[in-house]
Design a protein around this motif. Structure first.
Motif, PDB file in Angstrom:
ATOM      1  N   PRO A   3      12.424  32.084   1.972  1.00  0.00           N
ATOM      2  CA  PRO A   3      13.095  31.155   1.188  1.00  0.00           C
ATOM      3  C   PRO A   3      12.540  30.879  -0.233  1.00  0.00           C
ATOM      4  O   PRO A   3      11.177  30.913  -0.473  1.00  0.00           O
ATOM      5  CB  PRO A   3      13.083  29.947   2.132  1.00  0.00           C
ATOM      6  N   SER A   4      13.138  30.558  -1.300  1.00  0.00           N
ATOM      7  CA  SER A   4      12.915  30.031  -2.462  1.00  0.00           C
ATOM      8  C   SER A   4      12.888  28.421  -2.565  1.00  0.00           C
ATOM      9  O   SER A   4      13.682  27.881  -2.196  1.00  0.00           O
ATOM     10  CB  SER A   4      13.372  30.570  -3.627  1.00  0.00           C
ATOM     11  N   VAL A  94      15.227  21.690  -3.870  1.00  0.00           N
ATOM     12  CA  VAL A  94      16.138  22.538  -3.385  1.00  0.00           C
ATOM     13  C   VAL A  94      15.475  23.772  -2.680  1.00  0.00           C
ATOM     14  O   VAL A  94      14.692  24.517  -3.379  1.00  0.00           O
ATOM     15  CB  VAL A  94      17.144  23.167  -4.205  1.00  0.00           C
ATOM     16  N   GLU A  95      15.842  24.057  -1.357  1.00  0.00           N
ATOM     17  CA  GLU A  95      15.266  25.505  -0.744  1.00  0.00           C
ATOM     18  C   GLU A  95      16.465  26.047  -0.273  1.00  0.00           C
ATOM     19  O   GLU A  95      17.252  25.660   0.287  1.00  0.00           O
ATOM     20  CB  GLU A  95      14.445  24.722   0.516  1.00  0.00           C
ATOM     21  N   SER A  96      16.379  27.170  -0.830  1.00  0.00           N
ATOM     22  CA  SER A  96      17.276  28.523  -0.621  1.00  0.00           C
ATOM     23  C   SER A  96      16.827  29.462   0.163  1.00  0.00           C
ATOM     24  O   SER A  96      15.683  29.996   0.037  1.00  0.00           O
ATOM     25  CB  SER A  96      17.911  28.734  -1.955  1.00  0.00           C
ATOM     26  N   ARG A  97      17.703  29.934   1.115  1.00  0.00           N
ATOM     27  CA  ARG A  97      17.404  31.315   1.858  1.00  0.00           C
ATOM     28  C   ARG A  97      18.782  32.096   2.185  1.00  0.00           C
ATOM     29  O   ARG A  97      20.038  31.307   1.823  1.00  0.00           O
ATOM     30  CB  ARG A  97      16.915  30.685   3.224  1.00  0.00           C
ATOM     31  N   ILE A  98      18.537  33.253   2.481  1.00  0.00           N
ATOM     32  CA  ILE A  98      19.839  33.983   3.042  1.00  0.00           C
ATOM     33  C   ILE A  98      19.977  33.661   4.474  1.00  0.00           C
ATOM     34  O   ILE A  98      19.320  34.016   5.375  1.00  0.00           O
ATOM     35  CB  ILE A  98      19.621  35.419   2.874  1.00  0.00           C
ATOM     36  N   ALA A  99      20.801  32.742   4.980  1.00  0.00           N
ATOM     37  CA  ALA A  99      21.332  32.260   6.292  1.00  0.00           C
ATOM     38  C   ALA A  99      21.842  33.478   7.145  1.00  0.00           C
ATOM     39  O   ALA A  99      21.472  33.573   8.296  1.00  0.00           O
ATOM     40  CB  ALA A  99      21.867  31.237   6.152  1.00  0.00           C
ATOM     41  N   ASP A 100      22.842  34.191   6.624  1.00  0.00           N
ATOM     42  CA  ASP A 100      23.441  35.397   7.593  1.00  0.00           C
ATOM     43  C   ASP A 100      23.664  36.498   6.434  1.00  0.00           C
ATOM     44  O   ASP A 100      23.907  36.450   5.146  1.00  0.00           O
ATOM     45  CB  ASP A 100      24.768  34.639   8.038  1.00  0.00           C
ATOM     46  N   LEU A 110      27.013  38.089   2.139  1.00  0.00           N
ATOM     47  CA  LEU A 110      25.795  37.167   2.250  1.00  0.00           C
ATOM     48  C   LEU A 110      25.915  35.822   2.253  1.00  0.00           C
ATOM     49  O   LEU A 110      26.775  35.419   1.329  1.00  0.00           O
ATOM     50  CB  LEU A 110      24.946  37.670   1.093  1.00  0.00           C
ATOM     51  N   VAL A 111      25.288  35.041   3.140  1.00  0.00           N
ATOM     52  CA  VAL A 111      25.901  33.635   3.106  1.00  0.00           C
ATOM     53  C   VAL A 111      24.203  33.010   2.608  1.00  0.00           C
ATOM     54  O   VAL A 111      23.379  33.236   3.344  1.00  0.00           O
ATOM     55  CB  VAL A 111      26.193  33.347   4.482  1.00  0.00           C
ATOM     56  N   LEU A 112      24.457  32.493   1.461  1.00  0.00           N
ATOM     57  CA  LEU A 112      23.323  31.775   0.834  1.00  0.00           C
ATOM     58  C   LEU A 112      23.242  30.495   1.175  1.00  0.00           C
ATOM     59  O   LEU A 112      24.196  29.560   0.930  1.00  0.00           O
ATOM     60  CB  LEU A 112      23.198  32.068  -0.620  1.00  0.00           C
ATOM     61  N   GLU A 113      22.113  29.803   1.678  1.00  0.00           N
ATOM     62  CA  GLU A 113      22.058  28.314   2.231  1.00  0.00           C
ATOM     63  C   GLU A 113      21.222  27.597   1.486  1.00  0.00           C
ATOM     64  O   GLU A 113      20.112  28.201   1.115  1.00  0.00           O
ATOM     65  CB  GLU A 113      21.828  28.384   3.785  1.00  0.00           C
ATOM     66  N   SER A 114      21.669  26.565   0.849  1.00  0.00           N
ATOM     67  CA  SER A 114      20.472  25.779  -0.125  1.00  0.00           C
ATOM     68  C   SER A 114      20.613  24.156   0.486  1.00  0.00           C
ATOM     69  O   SER A 114      21.577  23.783   0.825  1.00  0.00           O
ATOM     70  CB  SER A 114      21.036  25.757  -1.646  1.00  0.00           C
ATOM     71  N   VAL A 115      19.525  23.817   0.684  1.00  0.00           N
ATOM     72  CA  VAL A 115      19.277  22.554   0.946  1.00  0.00           C
ATOM     73  C   VAL A 115      18.591  21.500   0.119  1.00  0.00           C
ATOM     74  O   VAL A 115      17.208  21.951  -0.156  1.00  0.00           O
ATOM     75  CB  VAL A 115      18.334  22.350   2.463  1.00  0.00           C
ATOM     76  N   ALA A 116      19.169  20.526  -0.369  1.00  0.00           N
ATOM     77  CA  ALA A 116      18.449  19.790  -1.266  1.00  0.00           C
ATOM     78  C   ALA A 116      17.923  18.340  -0.691  1.00  0.00           C
ATOM     79  O   ALA A 116      18.811  17.640   0.238  1.00  0.00           O
ATOM     80  CB  ALA A 116      19.366  19.432  -2.562  1.00  0.00           C
ATOM     81  N   ARG A 127      26.626  26.237   1.455  1.00  0.00           N
ATOM     82  CA  ARG A 127      26.521  27.570   1.760  1.00  0.00           C
ATOM     83  C   ARG A 127      27.571  28.395   0.945  1.00  0.00           C
ATOM     84  O   ARG A 127      28.651  28.158   0.811  1.00  0.00           O
ATOM     85  CB  ARG A 127      26.949  27.681   3.376  1.00  0.00           C
ATOM     86  N   THR A 128      27.005  29.407   0.433  1.00  0.00           N
ATOM     87  CA  THR A 128      27.736  30.176  -0.645  1.00  0.00           C
ATOM     88  C   THR A 128      27.885  31.489  -0.133  1.00  0.00           C
ATOM     89  O   THR A 128      27.127  32.238   0.420  1.00  0.00           O
ATOM     90  CB  THR A 128      27.123  30.268  -2.008  1.00  0.00           C
ATOM     91  N   GLN A 129      29.288  32.049   0.045  1.00  0.00           N
ATOM     92  CA  GLN A 129      29.364  33.270   0.717  1.00  0.00           C
ATOM     93  C   GLN A 129      29.673  34.357  -0.472  1.00  0.00           C
ATOM     94  O   GLN A 129      30.522  34.070  -1.660  1.00  0.00           O
ATOM     95  CB  GLN A 129      30.648  33.326   1.490  1.00  0.00           C
TER      96      GLN A 129
END
Length: 274
Positions: A3-4, A94-100, A110-116, A127-129
Motif C-alpha cells: 500500500p502507498s 490517504v492509504e491506497s492499495r490494490i484491493a482486488d 483492478l480495484v484500487l481502494e483508498s482510505v482517508a 474504490r476505483t475500478q
C-alpha cells in the motif's frame, strides 16, 4: 504491491473551485461562497490534487509498476463512502492499495481502494475500478455482479443538469490534466470527435443533482455513491438522471437526452440519510 501512503491537505479555495467546476453558481451560494460553504462528498475524489497542491502531485498508485500500459486502461467504475461530512479545509492521510483483481477474459479489472483519515478518525473510503484491456485471461475470479438494478416502475425523480462547453477546461484544474479533456487533436487520435468531459466530473454533477433534487440541498445527507461509467459525455451536453427511491437507497441511471438518452452512468446507487 505494498500500500502507498500520502499526506494531503485542502482549503476552501479547492472546494470552491471543485464545486464551480460542477456548475455551481449564484443561485446556490452554499456551494460557491465561503460563508456557509457546504462540501459535496464527491470532493473526496479530488482532495489534495487541486490548486493548493501545486504542479507536482504524485499519483496515489503507479500502475506502470505492474507492467500495465497506461494507454490500455479505462476508468470503469467508482464508489465512495463518506464516514462523516467533509470539512471545507483539512489535512488527511490517504492509504491506497490494490484491493482486488478480476479476470474478465479479454481484460482485467483492478480495484484500487483508498482510505482517508484525519486526526478525528476515518473520513472516506473510495474504490476505483480500472479496466485494463488485454490483461485478462489469467484464470482469476470474474468479480461480483454489479448492484444498481433499476426498478420496473416510473422513476420518482427526473433531474436535468446542463454542462457548459468549457466545463472540462475548468474541471481539469482540480488535478486531472489529461489532454483528452482539452486538446481536440489528442481526442481525435484516441477516437473521439472532440474532447470529452471527465467521468468524475459527471459523477460530481450527478451527485449535486441528487443533493439538490432529492435531498433538499443538504450535501451531508448523501453518504455513498457507486456508479459504472457507461458512456462518454461531451461538454455542453445535458445529463438526465432518473432516480428511484426505496427508503434510504437511491437507484439511478444517467443519460444524455441530446443523443437519444445514450447511457452515461449505469448500475448506480446512493445511500442517503433521512
Amino acid at each position: 504491491m505494498e500500500p502507498s501512503r500520502r499526506e494531503i491537505s485542502w482549503t476552501r479555495r479547492d472546494v470552491l473551485l471543485y464545486q464551480l467546476s460542477l456548475g455551481a453558481g449564484p443561485e446556490d451560494l452554499s456551494y460557491a461562497y465561503e460563508r456557509g460553504l457546504q462540501v459535496l462528498p464527491t470532493f473526496a475524489m479530488v482532495a489534495g490534487q487541486g490548486v493548493s497542491a501545486g504542479d507536482d502531485v504524485a499519483p496515489s498508485l503507479d500502475l506502470s509498476a505492474l507492467g500495465i500500459d497506461l494507454a490500455t486502461i479505462l476508468h470503469a467504475g467508482q464508489s465512495l463512502t463518506v464516514h462523516r461530512p467533509l470539512p471545507a479545509r483539512g489535512d488527511a492521510t490517504v492509504e491506497s492499495r490494490i484491493a482486488d483483481v478480476w479476470d474478465k477474459g479479454k481484460a482485467a479489472v483492478l480495484v484500487l481502494e483508498s482510505v482517508a483519515a484525519d486526526a478525528a478518525g476515518p473520513l472516506w473510503t473510495s474504490r476505483t475500478q480500472i479496466w485494463a484491456r488485454g490483461a485478462g485471461g489469467f484464470g482469476g475470479e470474474p468479480g461480483p455482479e454489479p448492484d444498481g438494478t433499476v426498478p420496473g416502475r416510473q422513476p420518482d425523480h427526473v433531474l436535468d443538469a446542463p454542462t457548459t462547453a468549457g466545463q472540462a477546461l475548468l474541471y481539469r484544474l482540480n488535478g486531472d490534466l489529461n489532454p483528452l479533456h482539452a486538446d481536440p487533436a489528442f481526442a481525435k487520435r484516441v477516437g473521439f470527435d472532440r474532447p470529452i468531459l471527465h467521468g468524475l466530473a459527471t459523477y460530481g454533477v450527478v451527485a449535486k443533482a441528487l443533493v439538490d433534487g432529492v435531498l433538499d440541498g443538504d450535501a451531508t445527507r448523501l453518504t455513498s455513491l457507486s456508479v459504472r461509467f457507461a458512456g462518454t459525455l461531451f461538454p455542453g451536453e445535458m445529463i438526465r438522471t432518473s432516480v428511484w427511491r426505496d427508503g434510504d437507497l437511491l437507484t439511478f441511471v444517467a443519460t444524455c437526452p441530446e443523443r437519444e438518452d445514450a447511457p452515461v452512468l449505469s448500475h448506480a446507487c446512493a445511500e442517503v440519510t433521512p
